[in-house]
Design an enzyme around this catalytic site. Structure first.
Site, PDB file in Angstrom:
ATOM      1  N   GLY A  20       0.807  -1.219   0.000  1.00 45.01           N
ATOM      2  CA  GLY A  20       0.000   0.000   0.000  1.00 45.01           C
ATOM      3  C   GLY A  20       0.832   1.257   0.000  1.00 45.01           C
ATOM      4  O   GLY A  20       0.375   2.328   0.383  1.00 45.01           O
ATOM      5  N   ASP A 128      -5.404   9.810   2.298  1.00 46.16           N
ATOM      6  CA  ASP A 128      -4.617  10.735   1.471  1.00 46.16           C
ATOM      7  C   ASP A 128      -5.408  11.312   0.298  1.00 46.16           C
ATOM      8  O   ASP A 128      -4.963  11.256  -0.856  1.00 46.16           O
ATOM      9  CB  ASP A 128      -3.343  10.035   0.955  1.00 46.16           C
ATOM     10  N   ASP A 235      -0.275  -0.742   9.899  1.00 49.60           N
ATOM     11  CA  ASP A 235       0.915  -0.315  10.624  1.00 49.60           C
ATOM     12  C   ASP A 235       2.035   0.080   9.655  1.00 49.60           C
ATOM     13  O   ASP A 235       2.589  -0.753   8.950  1.00 49.60           O
ATOM     14  CB  ASP A 235       1.376  -1.440  11.567  1.00 49.60           C
ATOM     15  N   ASN A 236       2.341   1.386   9.659  1.00 55.53           N
ATOM     16  CA  ASN A 236       3.373   1.911   8.752  1.00 55.53           C
ATOM     17  C   ASN A 236       4.761   1.895   9.368  1.00 55.53           C
ATOM     18  O   ASN A 236       5.665   2.576   8.874  1.00 55.53           O
ATOM     19  CB  ASN A 236       3.036   3.373   8.392  1.00 55.53           C
ATOM     20  N   ASP A 241       8.503   4.743   2.115  1.00 54.12           N
ATOM     21  CA  ASP A 241       8.239   5.504   0.888  1.00 54.12           C
ATOM     22  C   ASP A 241       8.347   7.002   1.094  1.00 54.12           C
ATOM     23  O   ASP A 241       8.455   7.759   0.140  1.00 54.12           O
ATOM     24  CB  ASP A 241       6.866   5.128   0.282  1.00 54.12           C
TER      25      ASP A 241
HETATM   26  C1  GDL Z   1       0.356   6.992   4.373  1.00 58.64           C
HETATM   27  C2  GDL Z   1      -0.358   6.185   3.355  1.00 58.64           C
HETATM   28  C3  GDL Z   1       0.443   4.996   2.901  1.00 58.64           C
HETATM   29  C4  GDL Z   1       1.943   5.289   2.902  1.00 58.64           C
HETATM   30  C5  GDL Z   1       2.310   5.613   4.326  1.00 58.64           C
HETATM   31  C6  GDL Z   1       3.788   5.866   4.571  1.00 58.64           C
HETATM   32  C7  GDL Z   1      -1.867   5.185   5.059  1.00 58.64           C
HETATM   33  C8  GDL Z   1      -3.252   4.801   5.413  1.00 58.64           C
HETATM   34  N1  GDL Z   1      -1.684   5.769   3.845  1.00 58.64           N
HETATM   35  O1  GDL Z   1      -0.143   7.956   4.830  1.00 58.64           O
HETATM   36  O2  GDL Z   1       0.015   4.652   1.609  1.00 58.64           O
HETATM   37  O3  GDL Z   1       2.674   4.187   2.444  1.00 58.64           O
HETATM   38  O4  GDL Z   1       1.613   6.751   4.741  1.00 58.64           O
HETATM   39  O5  GDL Z   1       4.260   6.944   3.844  1.00 58.64           O
HETATM   40  O6  GDL Z   1      -0.977   4.975   5.810  1.00 58.64           O
END
Ligand code: GDL
Length: 681
Positions: A20, A128, A235-236, A241
């Protein structure tokens, strides 16, 4: 009310992976590796929603072209064979018209297309996107949440009618606490969504932050109540990215294991570079499937051992000698340099601290730390060359853009060290032939970040224009001033230290900037630094460094005062301490190894900044697995003692009567909610 019957995700707290991120989607081959790892690590959900795949987001109305559809169908079948639930996500929010029947039909047509390809689980991702409604939507629904709930409920009705066992997940527009608190999506967004969305639809949430340093049971309470269901965590923690200079190959951390009972599932959105996700998935799996207290470093070491075979080098060829194989120590050191979003691994911390010593001290004063930093830099430099022989080329390619700058910076550091040694021997410096003069990493973005301060958090009412941020070396002199201006038991010490204004900060600030820079935060306003919070995770090691690398310089520069102590100035009393240090680590041995201290100028007091900074440093110490922390406070300074008591600290001992010092301690390994500090946060 929480809907206990919501059934989108089974079994209890499944772990999964989200594709994602922004950037090139994974290739078919990478997805095969992913599925292999997921099956091996017991991760059972694959949420497929690559942000920059046009058929996911930018051109969401358009079905996949034939070849692409076949690839997706075969991916779904591969997931089925491995008992992994494939969830297809679509992100229509950039231009979705909620009131337009045609748009809703277009969305359902995409679900129908995916159903034909074998997919039964769906996700509607509204992260986003602009949070403004177009006039037709505003007239019909009033709020963004109501408009989105309307579309999601229609999607759910279609799934319930057409897809046996089908499920729907939704990612809201404010998807973390901070966004919700800032009012993204309009007021009462979460409440409206929670109230209007069909109970069977699960909702994704990233925690307190987009990339949350910590997620606790408690931090999810309010969102669970507002959404009327437990969230599914997106969980980011390992996502990279947003910063092209880094990747994260350290352990999953900052989440206690009991979090699993507070959510309906936890899915990782990891590094863009699939090959670099081995340790993240491995440690996440250990966290998910294990029991007892979570030890991130132990899980990391275990994972690194399992990753090492991937670092096999090419066999020697007739015209190419074999290089020295990559060892466990090599891989650990490399990974320590690309560890977590909020911390470096131990090897990288040590390299940084030692490098600082090399740069700041004359070679004659270099000790073990400096030598170890130089060794580590040599090892990383050589790794830069040896890894070029990696047999696994995709792994090398995934590393390459970070590996080469790392090798170059290590070379530069070694070059500076070498020239310092040459200068000490009276020899001319060597020119640096490796570096293009004037090259700075990060280009425009790094330059802009130096000009524009990075806020630790959005200014909130009451904190005005104060910013809390990690300390930088150049803050040292201003922090010295704060120390002096709070040097009389919290009051301005300037009148007492006219003969040597830096006497106090030389002990209470300087060594922390030198030896523990990653546990140092400052708070600043328009005028500059007006407070700091400093600490050391391992007080014994810290005092050892102080003794060997800091105090000799102090004793050489400031003579021990003579004559009757009663006649000494305050500065002389501190000079006496330079010669007769008294390092106290109170409490039973090993119980309170860390220590911290905090000083705020009057304008920064009474605004919750001290509590906030203490929360940050205690959170960091907890993340590092420290069992306890202590601090010293003037025995007469009852106001400060009350502040620390509120945070959960208790008195450990007193030294030196009424004008002496009281030691206070806080256990960090106590069960959740057992301390006032946790209650307060
Ligand atoms: C985000 C984006 C995700 C992205 C991440 C890290 C969500 C729900 N959406 O805001 O696509 O990879 O941050 O940059 O997390």
């Amino acid at each position: 009310m929480v809907h206990p019957t919501a059934t989108a995700i089974e079994p209890h707290c499944p772990g999964g992976v989200i594709e994602g991120f922004y950037g090139p989607p994974w290739s078919d081959a990478e997805r095969q590796t992913l599925l292999e790892w997921m099956a091996r690590f017991g991760l059972s959900v694959y949420l497929f929603c690559p942000k920059d795949d046009p058929h996911h987001r930018a051109a969401w109305r358009e079905p996949y072209p034939r070849g692409e559809a076949e690839r997706i169908a075969s991916l779904i079948a591969d997931c089925g064979r491995r008992r992994i639930d494939f969830v297809w996500g679509v992100g229509p929010g950039l231009d979705l018209r909620h009131a337009d029947e045609a748009d809703v039909a277009a969305l359902l047509a995409r679900f129908a297309e995916l159903l034909r390809l074998g997919c039964r689980r769906f996700a509607l991702l509204l992260d986003d996107i602009p949070d403004a409604l177009d006039p037709a939507d505003a007239a019909r629904f009033g709020t963004l949440a109501a408009a989105q709930a309307h579309v999601a409920n229609q999607a759910w009705e279609w799934i319930a009618a057409n897809v046996p066992g089908g499920t729907l997940l939704l990612c809201p527009t404010p998807y973390c606490d901070r966004m919700a608190a800032a009012g993204l999506g309009g007021s009462d967004y979460l409440e409206t969504l929670g109230g209007q969305l069909a109970p069977a639809i699960d909702i994704l949430w990233t925690g307190p932050e987009i990339i949350a340093p910590e997620i606790t049971h408690k931090s999810l309470r309010s969102v669970t109540r507002l959404l009327q269901r437990k969230p599914v965590l997106w969980d980011n923690f390992f996502a990279d990215d947003y910063d092209g200079n880094r990747f994260f190959a350290g352990p999953y951390s900052g989440r206690p294991r009991d979090l699993q009972s507070a959510v309906r599932g936890i899915f990782l959105n990891p590094n863009n570079e699939l090959p670099l996700n081995f340790v993240p998935l491995h440690t996440f799996s250990s966290w998910l499937h294990g029991n007892g207290p979570w030890n991130p470093r132990a899980a990391f070491e275990n994972a690194i051992g399992d990753w090492l075979p991937a670092f096999r080098l090419l066999d020697a060829a007739p015209h190419r000698p074999a290089r020295e194989p990559i060892s466990l120590d090599d891989l650990t050191l490399l990974t320590d340099c690309f560890y977590g979003p909020y911390e470096q691994g131990a090897g990288a911390e040590a390299l940084l601290a030692g490098a600082r010593g090399v740069m700041e001290k004359p070679p004659a004063a270099w000790g073990r730390d400096e030598e170890q930093a130089l060794d580590a830099a040599r090892r990383l430099k050589s790794l830069g060359y040896r890894l070029a022989d990696l047999a696994d080329r995709p792994l090398l390619h995934a590393l390459a853009r970070r590996l080469w700058p790392l090798r170059e910076e290590c070379t530069l550091f070694l070059h500076h060290a070498d020239n310092k040694l040459r200068a000490a021997r009276g020899e001319a410096p060597h020119p640096d032939n490796d570096h293009l003069p004037g090259t700075f990493r990060g280009g425009f973005l790094a330059a802009l970040q130096k000009v524009v301060p990075v806020p630790w958090e959005q200014p909130r009412p009451g904190t005005g224009a104060f910013t809390i941020r990690p300390a930088r070396p150049e803050d040292r002199q201003q922090a010295y001033r704060v120390c002096l201006e709070t040097g009389d038991d919290g009051r301005d010490g300037t009148p007492y230290y006219r003969d040597d204004p830096d006497a106090l900060p030389r002990i209470f600030v300087g060594p922390y900037f030198a030896f523990a820079p990653n546990l140092a935060w400052v708070v600043e306003d328009d005028e500059g630094v007006c407070g700091y919070c400093l600490g050391a995770a391992d007080s014994a090691a810290f005092y050892d460094a102080y003794e060997r690398q800091w105090r000799p310089d102090l004793t050489a520069r400031f003579p021990a005062p003579t004559g009757a102590p009663a006649t000494w100035t305050r500065a002389q009393q501190i000079h006496h301490l330079y010669h007769h240090p008294d390092h106290l680590i109170p409490g039973p041995p090993g119980h309170y190894p860390a220590h911290v201290h905090i000083d705020l100028l009057p304008q920064a007091q009474g605004r919750g900044l001290g509590k906030k900074m203490m929360g940050m440093i205690l959170g960091e110490l907890r993340r590092r697995g420290l069992p306890g922390v202590h601090l010293g406070v003037g025995t007469v300074n009852v106001r400060a003692q009350a502040f620390y008591r509120k945070l959960g600290f208790a008195e450990l001992c007193r030294v030196g009567g009424d004008d002496g010092c009281t030691s206070m301690g806080l256990r960090l390994d106590a069960p959740p909610d057992s301390t006032a500090e946790r209650r307060d946060r």
